[in-house]
Design a protein around this motif. Structure first.
Motif, PDB file in Angstrom:
ATOM      1  N   VAL A  52       6.485   9.465  -8.908  1.00  0.00           N
ATOM      2  CA  VAL A  52       6.930   8.360  -9.597  1.00  0.00           C
ATOM      3  C   VAL A  52       8.399   8.089  -9.470  1.00  0.00           C
ATOM      4  O   VAL A  52       8.880   6.979  -9.347  1.00  0.00           O
ATOM      5  CB  VAL A  52       6.713   8.630 -11.334  1.00  0.00           C
ATOM      6  N   ASN A  53       9.083   9.090  -9.518  1.00  0.00           N
ATOM      7  CA  ASN A  53      10.853   9.013  -9.434  1.00  0.00           C
ATOM      8  C   ASN A  53      11.246   8.559  -8.079  1.00  0.00           C
ATOM      9  O   ASN A  53      12.132   7.548  -8.020  1.00  0.00           O
ATOM     10  CB  ASN A  53      11.352  10.533  -9.501  1.00  0.00           C
ATOM     11  N   ARG A  54      10.482   8.818  -6.801  1.00  0.00           N
ATOM     12  CA  ARG A  54      10.780   8.294  -5.745  1.00  0.00           C
ATOM     13  C   ARG A  54      10.361   6.874  -5.671  1.00  0.00           C
ATOM     14  O   ARG A  54      10.956   6.158  -5.081  1.00  0.00           O
ATOM     15  CB  ARG A  54       9.918   8.885  -4.673  1.00  0.00           C
ATOM     16  N   PHE A  55       9.151   6.474  -6.364  1.00  0.00           N
ATOM     17  CA  PHE A  55       8.669   5.214  -6.381  1.00  0.00           C
ATOM     18  C   PHE A  55       9.668   4.272  -6.819  1.00  0.00           C
ATOM     19  O   PHE A  55      10.269   3.239  -6.600  1.00  0.00           O
ATOM     20  CB  PHE A  55       7.452   4.926  -7.118  1.00  0.00           C
ATOM     21  N   GLN A  56      10.404   4.708  -8.343  1.00  0.00           N
ATOM     22  CA  GLN A  56      11.410   3.857  -8.947  1.00  0.00           C
ATOM     23  C   GLN A  56      12.726   3.687  -8.027  1.00  0.00           C
ATOM     24  O   GLN A  56      13.219   2.531  -7.949  1.00  0.00           O
ATOM     25  CB  GLN A  56      11.662   4.698 -10.066  1.00  0.00           C
ATOM     26  N   ASN A  57      13.223   4.890  -7.341  1.00  0.00           N
ATOM     27  CA  ASN A  57      14.000   4.755  -6.593  1.00  0.00           C
ATOM     28  C   ASN A  57      13.808   3.574  -5.361  1.00  0.00           C
ATOM     29  O   ASN A  57      14.697   2.827  -5.057  1.00  0.00           O
ATOM     30  CB  ASN A  57      14.635   5.945  -5.825  1.00  0.00           C
ATOM     31  N   ALA A  58      12.628   3.957  -4.498  1.00  0.00           N
ATOM     32  CA  ALA A  58      12.273   3.058  -3.512  1.00  0.00           C
ATOM     33  C   ALA A  58      12.124   1.522  -4.261  1.00  0.00           C
ATOM     34  O   ALA A  58      12.609   0.489  -3.290  1.00  0.00           O
ATOM     35  CB  ALA A  58      11.044   3.420  -2.966  1.00  0.00           C
ATOM     36  N   PHE A  59      11.645   1.190  -5.212  1.00  0.00           N
ATOM     37  CA  PHE A  59      11.350  -0.010  -5.861  1.00  0.00           C
ATOM     38  C   PHE A  59      12.679  -0.625  -6.081  1.00  0.00           C
ATOM     39  O   PHE A  59      12.997  -1.773  -5.885  1.00  0.00           O
ATOM     40  CB  PHE A  59      10.658   0.093  -7.038  1.00  0.00           C
ATOM     41  N   TYR A  60      13.885   0.171  -6.691  1.00  0.00           N
ATOM     42  CA  TYR A  60      15.072  -0.348  -7.102  1.00  0.00           C
ATOM     43  C   TYR A  60      15.836  -0.670  -5.832  1.00  0.00           C
ATOM     44  O   TYR A  60      16.459  -1.919  -5.820  1.00  0.00           O
ATOM     45  CB  TYR A  60      15.821   0.740  -7.802  1.00  0.00           C
ATOM     46  N   MET A  61      15.802   0.230  -4.878  1.00  0.00           N
ATOM     47  CA  MET A  61      16.432  -0.160  -3.478  1.00  0.00           C
ATOM     48  C   MET A  61      15.918  -1.316  -2.865  1.00  0.00           C
ATOM     49  O   MET A  61      16.468  -2.065  -2.028  1.00  0.00           O
ATOM     50  CB  MET A  61      16.381   1.020  -2.454  1.00  0.00           C
ATOM     51  N   SER A  62      14.499  -1.479  -2.790  1.00  0.00           N
ATOM     52  CA  SER A  62      13.900  -2.619  -2.176  1.00  0.00           C
ATOM     53  C   SER A  62      14.358  -3.993  -2.775  1.00  0.00           C
ATOM     54  O   SER A  62      14.750  -5.075  -2.278  1.00  0.00           O
ATOM     55  CB  SER A  62      12.357  -2.398  -2.142  1.00  0.00           C
ATOM     56  N   VAL A  75       0.813  -1.365   0.088  1.00  0.00           N
ATOM     57  CA  VAL A  75      -0.159  -0.042   0.060  1.00  0.00           C
ATOM     58  C   VAL A  75       0.770   1.425  -0.013  1.00  0.00           C
ATOM     59  O   VAL A  75       0.516   2.339  -0.615  1.00  0.00           O
ATOM     60  CB  VAL A  75      -1.000  -0.097   1.125  1.00  0.00           C
ATOM     61  N   ALA A  76       2.033   1.145   0.697  1.00  0.00           N
ATOM     62  CA  ALA A  76       2.814   2.578   0.975  1.00  0.00           C
ATOM     63  C   ALA A  76       3.529   2.553  -0.404  1.00  0.00           C
ATOM     64  O   ALA A  76       3.743   3.757  -0.870  1.00  0.00           O
ATOM     65  CB  ALA A  76       3.883   2.299   2.070  1.00  0.00           C
ATOM     66  N   PHE A  77       4.027   1.544  -1.098  1.00  0.00           N
ATOM     67  CA  PHE A  77       4.534   1.795  -2.308  1.00  0.00           C
ATOM     68  C   PHE A  77       3.600   2.215  -3.463  1.00  0.00           C
ATOM     69  O   PHE A  77       3.924   3.062  -4.281  1.00  0.00           O
ATOM     70  CB  PHE A  77       4.950   0.305  -3.063  1.00  0.00           C
ATOM     71  N   LEU A  78       2.321   1.755  -3.453  1.00  0.00           N
ATOM     72  CA  LEU A  78       1.193   2.288  -4.347  1.00  0.00           C
ATOM     73  C   LEU A  78       0.793   3.789  -4.179  1.00  0.00           C
ATOM     74  O   LEU A  78       0.904   4.606  -5.319  1.00  0.00           O
ATOM     75  CB  LEU A  78       0.102   1.405  -4.263  1.00  0.00           C
ATOM     76  N   ILE A  79       0.758   4.214  -3.063  1.00  0.00           N
ATOM     77  CA  ILE A  79       0.767   5.418  -2.576  1.00  0.00           C
ATOM     78  C   ILE A  79       1.797   6.352  -3.163  1.00  0.00           C
ATOM     79  O   ILE A  79       1.706   7.313  -3.540  1.00  0.00           O
ATOM     80  CB  ILE A  79       0.497   5.825  -1.027  1.00  0.00           C
ATOM     81  N   LEU A  80       3.162   5.885  -2.872  1.00  0.00           N
ATOM     82  CA  LEU A  80       4.285   6.659  -3.297  1.00  0.00           C
ATOM     83  C   LEU A  80       4.393   6.749  -4.752  1.00  0.00           C
ATOM     84  O   LEU A  80       4.840   7.595  -5.305  1.00  0.00           O
ATOM     85  CB  LEU A  80       5.541   5.906  -2.751  1.00  0.00           C
ATOM     86  N   ARG A  81       4.064   5.608  -5.303  1.00  0.00           N
ATOM     87  CA  ARG A  81       3.818   5.757  -6.894  1.00  0.00           C
ATOM     88  C   ARG A  81       2.746   6.749  -7.393  1.00  0.00           C
ATOM     89  O   ARG A  81       3.050   7.290  -8.495  1.00  0.00           O
ATOM     90  CB  ARG A  81       3.465   4.260  -7.436  1.00  0.00           C
ATOM     91  N   TYR A  82       1.795   6.696  -6.908  1.00  0.00           N
ATOM     92  CA  TYR A  82       0.688   7.946  -7.412  1.00  0.00           C
ATOM     93  C   TYR A  82       1.177   9.218  -6.963  1.00  0.00           C
ATOM     94  O   TYR A  82       1.005  10.122  -7.829  1.00  0.00           O
ATOM     95  CB  TYR A  82      -0.424   7.505  -6.345  1.00  0.00           C
ATOM     96  N   PHE A  83       1.996   9.506  -5.932  1.00  0.00           N
ATOM     97  CA  PHE A  83       2.324  10.915  -5.754  1.00  0.00           C
ATOM     98  C   PHE A  83       3.762  11.350  -6.271  1.00  0.00           C
ATOM     99  O   PHE A  83       3.958  12.082  -6.619  1.00  0.00           O
ATOM    100  CB  PHE A  83       2.429  11.283  -4.116  1.00  0.00           C
TER     101      PHE A  83
END
Length: 176
Positions: free
Chosen positions: A34-44, A24-32
């Motif tokens: 996109v750049n931070r989501f990509q960084n967070a997804f890569y790091m995770s 859910v946190a990832f989806l919220i981050l992706r919505y608000f």
């Protein structure tokens, strides 16, 4: 046996809830963002791959330690009656490895299960997190001997004080 199954079910529920919250946190981050989501997804994904490659070895080592290191030995050398020798052993054991912190946590749990004192376990964890010998060598190269030596001494003193204080605080809490 029912107690183990119940604990396993509780742990599985906690894992599923944690995973759901993360998604859910990832989806919220992706919505608000996109750049931070990509960084967070890569790091995770990078950390998950690292854990998958390291954790099986940790489980094997823990299994071997469980069989080869008797509870009486841990209790004798790291238990309540080990005194200052136990503190030095916890420091020594914490400075040797070069692995990530998530490897130390199951080992610390095993130490507690085998009757190591809380202060020695906290000292082991604190030293593992901050005073590894390989880390000290690199630190001296870039920051100098004086800085590294002072940081080592102050960090070690802080970790030992923290371990002793936490043990005293938990003993007081048990009495209440």
């Amino acid at each position: 046996m029912d107690k183990k199954k119940s604990k396993l079910k509780d742990n599985l529920k906690k894992l599923i809830i944690s995973l759901a919250i993360s998604i859910v946190a990832f989806l919220i981050l992706r919505y608000f963002s996109v750049n931070r989501f990509q960084n967070a997804f890569y790091m995770s994904t990078r950390y998950i791959k690292e854990m998958i490659s390291v954790f099986p070895a940790v489980l094997i080592i823990m299994g071997l330690a469980d069989v080869w290191v008797p509870t009486s030995m841990v209790k004798k050398y790291l238990g309540q009656s080990s005194g200052i020798k136990g503190k030095f052993l916890a420091i020594f054991l914490g400075t040797l490895p070069a692995g990530p912190m998530y490897v130390a946590l199951p080992l610390a749990g095993e130490l507690l299960r085998k009757k190591a004192s809380l202060s020695n376990t906290i000292i082991f964890l604190g030293v593992w997190a901050s005073l590894k010998i390989p880390q000290l060598g690199v630190e001296m190269k870039f920051l100098g001997f004086k800085f590294s030596a002072l940081r080592f001494v102050f960090t070690l003193a802080s970790v030992v004080i923290m371990g002793l204080l936490m043990e005293k605080m938990i003993d007081i809490e048990k009495e209440l």
